[in-house]
Write a protein that holds these residues in place. Structure first.
Motif, PDB file in Angstrom:
ATOM      1  N   GLU A 115       0.746  -1.269   0.221  1.00 40.41           N
ATOM      2  CA  GLU A 115      -0.113  -0.213  -0.179  1.00 40.41           C
ATOM      3  C   GLU A 115       0.784   1.237  -0.190  1.00 40.41           C
ATOM      4  OE1 GLU A 115      -3.396   0.050   0.093  1.00 40.41           O
ATOM      5  OE2 GLU A 115      -3.553  -1.899  -0.116  1.00 40.41           O
ATOM      6  N   GLN A 116       2.215   1.030   0.122  1.00 38.55           N
ATOM      7  CA  GLN A 116       2.972   2.322   0.313  1.00 38.55           C
ATOM      8  C   GLN A 116       3.202   2.733  -1.188  1.00 38.55           C
ATOM      9  OE1 GLN A 116       3.492   3.432   3.287  1.00 38.55           O
ATOM     10  NE2 GLN A 116       2.065   1.658   3.732  1.00 38.55           N
ATOM     11  N   ASP A 117       3.510   4.318  -1.105  1.00 32.16           N
ATOM     12  CA  ASP A 117       3.955   4.828  -2.450  1.00 32.16           C
ATOM     13  C   ASP A 117       5.233   4.230  -3.104  1.00 32.16           C
ATOM     14  OD1 ASP A 117       1.413   6.330  -2.148  1.00 32.16           O
ATOM     15  OD2 ASP A 117       2.553   8.181  -1.211  1.00 32.16           O
ATOM     16  N   THR A 118       6.043   3.975  -2.348  1.00 29.43           N
ATOM     17  CA  THR A 118       7.466   3.567  -2.787  1.00 29.43           C
ATOM     18  C   THR A 118       7.445   2.166  -3.057  1.00 29.43           C
ATOM     19  OG1 THR A 118       8.129   3.400  -0.382  1.00 29.43           O
ATOM     20  CG2 THR A 118       8.642   5.299  -1.673  1.00 29.43           C
ATOM     21  N   TYR A 119       6.362   1.233  -2.819  1.00 29.80           N
ATOM     22  CA  TYR A 119       6.412  -0.149  -3.195  1.00 29.80           C
ATOM     23  C   TYR A 119       7.112  -0.519  -4.393  1.00 29.80           C
ATOM     24  CZ  TYR A 119       5.003  -5.056  -3.665  1.00 29.80           C
ATOM     25  OH  TYR A 119       5.350  -6.490  -3.932  1.00 29.80           O
ATOM     26  N   HIS A 120       6.715  -0.007  -5.361  1.00 26.49           N
ATOM     27  CA  HIS A 120       7.191  -0.508  -6.914  1.00 26.49           C
ATOM     28  C   HIS A 120       8.819  -0.042  -6.940  1.00 26.49           C
ATOM     29  CE1 HIS A 120       3.318  -1.603  -7.923  1.00 26.49           C
ATOM     30  NE2 HIS A 120       2.710  -0.532  -7.656  1.00 26.49           N
ATOM     31  N   LEU A 121       9.277   1.092  -6.542  1.00 26.27           N
ATOM     32  CA  LEU A 121      10.575   1.512  -6.432  1.00 26.27           C
ATOM     33  C   LEU A 121      11.426   0.388  -5.688  1.00 26.27           C
ATOM     34  CD1 LEU A 121      12.643   3.459  -7.296  1.00 26.27           C
ATOM     35  CD2 LEU A 121      12.230   4.853  -5.586  1.00 26.27           C
ATOM     36  N   HIS A 122      10.809   0.232  -4.601  1.00 26.84           N
ATOM     37  CA  HIS A 122      11.310  -0.703  -3.559  1.00 26.84           C
ATOM     38  C   HIS A 122      11.367  -2.313  -4.442  1.00 26.84           C
ATOM     39  CE1 HIS A 122      10.489   1.365   0.347  1.00 26.84           C
ATOM     40  NE2 HIS A 122      11.233   1.806  -0.206  1.00 26.84           N
ATOM     41  N   ALA A 123      10.649  -2.870  -4.990  1.00 24.95           N
ATOM     42  CA  ALA A 123      10.703  -4.160  -5.653  1.00 24.95           C
ATOM     43  C   ALA A 123      11.740  -4.115  -6.520  1.00 24.95           C
ATOM     44  CB  ALA A 123       9.637  -4.165  -6.629  1.00 24.95           C
ATOM     45  N   VAL A 124      12.305  -2.983  -7.481  1.00 24.24           N
ATOM     46  CA  VAL A 124      13.442  -2.884  -8.278  1.00 24.24           C
ATOM     47  C   VAL A 124      14.793  -3.091  -7.341  1.00 24.24           C
ATOM     48  CG1 VAL A 124      14.693  -1.614  -9.936  1.00 24.24           C
ATOM     49  CG2 VAL A 124      12.325  -1.900 -10.045  1.00 24.24           C
ATOM     50  N   HIS A 125      14.773  -2.224  -6.390  1.00 27.44           N
ATOM     51  CA  HIS A 125      15.927  -2.008  -5.642  1.00 27.44           C
ATOM     52  C   HIS A 125      16.159  -3.429  -4.703  1.00 27.44           C
ATOM     53  CE1 HIS A 125      15.709   2.551  -5.648  1.00 27.44           C
ATOM     54  NE2 HIS A 125      16.197   2.112  -6.729  1.00 27.44           N
ATOM     55  N   HIS A 126      14.889  -3.964  -4.331  1.00 25.30           N
ATOM     56  CA  HIS A 126      15.109  -5.007  -3.385  1.00 25.30           C
ATOM     57  C   HIS A 126      16.051  -6.164  -4.074  1.00 25.30           C
ATOM     58  CE1 HIS A 126      13.063  -9.269  -2.652  1.00 25.30           C
ATOM     59  NE2 HIS A 126      13.397  -8.666  -1.625  1.00 25.30           N
ATOM     60  N   TYR A 127      15.350  -6.448  -5.440  1.00 26.07           N
ATOM     61  CA  TYR A 127      16.176  -7.448  -6.128  1.00 26.07           C
ATOM     62  C   TYR A 127      17.576  -7.280  -6.364  1.00 26.07           C
ATOM     63  CZ  TYR A 127      11.596  -9.510  -7.118  1.00 26.07           C
ATOM     64  OH  TYR A 127      10.283  -9.968  -7.043  1.00 26.07           O
ATOM     65  N   LEU A 128      17.982  -5.893  -6.427  1.00 22.23           N
ATOM     66  CA  LEU A 128      19.407  -5.616  -6.718  1.00 22.23           C
ATOM     67  C   LEU A 128      20.257  -5.759  -5.399  1.00 22.23           C
ATOM     68  CD1 LEU A 128      18.983  -2.551  -8.878  1.00 22.23           C
ATOM     69  CD2 LEU A 128      19.675  -4.677  -9.530  1.00 22.23           C
ATOM     70  N   ILE A 129      19.606  -5.083  -4.500  1.00 18.61           N
ATOM     71  CA  ILE A 129      20.286  -5.285  -2.938  1.00 18.61           C
ATOM     72  C   ILE A 129      20.422  -6.626  -2.664  1.00 18.61           C
ATOM     73  CG2 ILE A 129      20.220  -4.641  -0.415  1.00 18.61           C
ATOM     74  CD1 ILE A 129      18.759  -1.975  -1.555  1.00 18.61           C
ATOM     75  N   VAL A 130      19.448  -7.501  -2.689  1.00 23.55           N
ATOM     76  CA  VAL A 130      19.390  -9.154  -2.209  1.00 23.55           C
ATOM     77  C   VAL A 130      20.656  -9.456  -3.024  1.00 23.55           C
ATOM     78  CG1 VAL A 130      18.287 -11.283  -2.336  1.00 23.55           C
ATOM     79  CG2 VAL A 130      17.073  -9.110  -1.441  1.00 23.55           C
ATOM     80  N   GLY A 131      20.431  -9.427  -4.317  1.00 22.07           N
ATOM     81  CA  GLY A 131      21.697 -10.000  -5.162  1.00 22.07           C
ATOM     82  C   GLY A 131      23.093  -9.695  -4.626  1.00 22.07           C
ATOM     83  N   PHE A 132      23.244  -8.529  -4.381  1.00 23.51           N
ATOM     84  CA  PHE A 132      24.714  -8.095  -3.659  1.00 23.51           C
ATOM     85  C   PHE A 132      24.826  -8.797  -2.410  1.00 23.51           C
ATOM     86  CE2 PHE A 132      24.238  -4.511  -7.122  1.00 23.51           C
ATOM     87  CZ  PHE A 132      25.445  -5.039  -7.843  1.00 23.51           C
ATOM     88  N   ALA A 133      23.774  -8.533  -1.569  1.00 21.07           N
ATOM     89  CA  ALA A 133      24.268  -9.207  -0.383  1.00 21.07           C
ATOM     90  C   ALA A 133      24.333 -10.603  -0.256  1.00 21.07           C
ATOM     91  CB  ALA A 133      22.605  -8.629   0.580  1.00 21.07           C
ATOM     92  N   MET A 134      23.556 -11.327  -1.195  1.00 19.39           N
ATOM     93  CA  MET A 134      23.693 -12.902  -1.131  1.00 19.39           C
ATOM     94  C   MET A 134      25.308 -13.136  -1.682  1.00 19.39           C
ATOM     95  SD  MET A 134      21.177 -13.893   0.506  1.00 19.39           S
ATOM     96  CE  MET A 134      21.600 -15.585   0.356  1.00 19.39           C
ATOM     97  N   ILE A 135      25.783 -12.242  -2.594  1.00 13.78           N
ATOM     98  CA  ILE A 135      27.045 -12.747  -3.183  1.00 13.78           C
ATOM     99  C   ILE A 135      28.180 -12.213  -1.866  1.00 13.78           C
ATOM    100  CG2 ILE A 135      29.032 -11.613  -4.757  1.00 13.78           C
ATOM    101  CD1 ILE A 135      26.743 -11.411  -6.681  1.00 13.78           C
ATOM    102  N   ALA A 136      27.853 -11.361  -1.388  1.00 14.09           N
ATOM    103  CA  ALA A 136      28.807 -10.651  -0.198  1.00 14.09           C
ATOM    104  C   ALA A 136      28.756 -11.836   0.818  1.00 14.09           C
ATOM    105  CB  ALA A 136      28.342  -9.424   0.456  1.00 14.09           C
ATOM    106  N   PHE A 137      27.486 -12.267   1.241  1.00 14.76           N
ATOM    107  CA  PHE A 137      27.521 -13.377   2.268  1.00 14.76           C
ATOM    108  C   PHE A 137      28.185 -14.610   2.096  1.00 14.76           C
ATOM    109  CE2 PHE A 137      23.677 -10.933   4.440  1.00 14.76           C
ATOM    110  CZ  PHE A 137      24.451 -10.571   5.453  1.00 14.76           C
ATOM    111  N   SER A 138      28.099 -14.870   0.669  1.00 15.99           N
ATOM    112  CA  SER A 138      28.627 -16.109   0.043  1.00 15.99           C
ATOM    113  C   SER A 138      30.099 -16.082   0.679  1.00 15.99           C
ATOM    114  CB  SER A 138      28.577 -16.313  -1.255  1.00 15.99           C
ATOM    115  OG  SER A 138      29.449 -15.424  -2.042  1.00 15.99           O
ATOM    116  N   PHE A 139      30.814 -14.947   0.758  1.00 11.03           N
ATOM    117  CA  PHE A 139      32.346 -14.901   1.176  1.00 11.03           C
ATOM    118  C   PHE A 139      32.136 -15.105   2.618  1.00 11.03           C
ATOM    119  CE2 PHE A 139      31.887 -13.144  -2.970  1.00 11.03           C
ATOM    120  CZ  PHE A 139      33.011 -13.857  -3.635  1.00 11.03           C
ATOM    121  N   VAL A 140      31.298 -14.926   3.606  1.00  8.63           N
ATOM    122  CA  VAL A 140      31.346 -15.177   4.795  1.00  8.63           C
ATOM    123  C   VAL A 140      31.321 -16.373   5.384  1.00  8.63           C
ATOM    124  CG1 VAL A 140      30.299 -14.416   7.019  1.00  8.63           C
ATOM    125  CG2 VAL A 140      30.254 -13.118   5.172  1.00  8.63           C
TER     126      VAL A 140
END
Length: 172
Positions: A115-140
């Motif tokens: 219901e939030q105004d930024t939801y659609h923008l978050h959807a795009v950023h969400h996938y990008l950030i998760v991808g980078f975070a999972m790559i980073a966590f793979s080295f931990v």
């Protein structure tokens, strides 16, 4: 929507939930005695998430969302998960209860977030950030999934407190 907190906290929570999910799965598999029990735990989570989604959707006043309590509730559940000791006879019941509570809260959060105004923008950023975070966590080197779950629980509690303070300032 000028407040950066209002814009970015839901993104932090959503990304955190996805990033923590593999660690959560490992923990859930460790506490499940059988695959059948593991599947039942996930079923309970899914049904509770649908229930939480429905609770928010059926609200008359969606502006009064109590989202700070949802953040705090999820944080407390993750902290409890991180501190559960292996109480063999009681553990399946505790895990089932935590699955239902977490599912309910996450379903409610998801309905609120859409219901939030930024939801659609978050959807795009969400996938990008998760991808980078999972790559980073793979080295931990994983010490234990419980460490990541506990840290995420603390982060959610901080988000809840921050949102509570922001809501109080806004109402004054």
């Amino acid at each position: 929507m000028n407040d950066k907190t209002r814009r970015f906290l839901p993104l932090v929570v959503t990304v955190g939930q996805v990033v923590i999910f593999p660690y959560y799965i490992i923990w859930l598999k460790q506490v499940s005695l059988t695959f059948t029990l593991f599947a039942w735990f996930f079923a309970a989570f899914s049904f509770a998430a649908a229930w939480g989604y429905r609770i928010f959707q059926s609200k008359k006043n969606k502006n009064q969302s109590f989202i700070c309590l949802i953040y705090l509730g999820m944080g407390v559940v993750y902290l409890l998960i991180g501190n559960i000791k292996n109480l063999s006879e009681v553990l399946p019941y505790m895990v089932l209860l935590l699955q239902v509570i977490l599912g309910l809260l996450q379903g409610y959060f998801r309905a609120w977030h859409t219901e939030q105004d930024t939801y659609h923008l978050h959807a795009v950023h969400h996938y990008l950030i998760v991808g980078f975070a999972m790559i980073a966590f793979s080295f931990v080197t994983i010490i234990s999934p419980v460490v990541f779950i506990t840290v995420f629980g603390l982060l959610l509690c901080l988000c809840g407190v921050w949102e509570f303070i922001r809501e109080r300032k806004e109402s004054i």
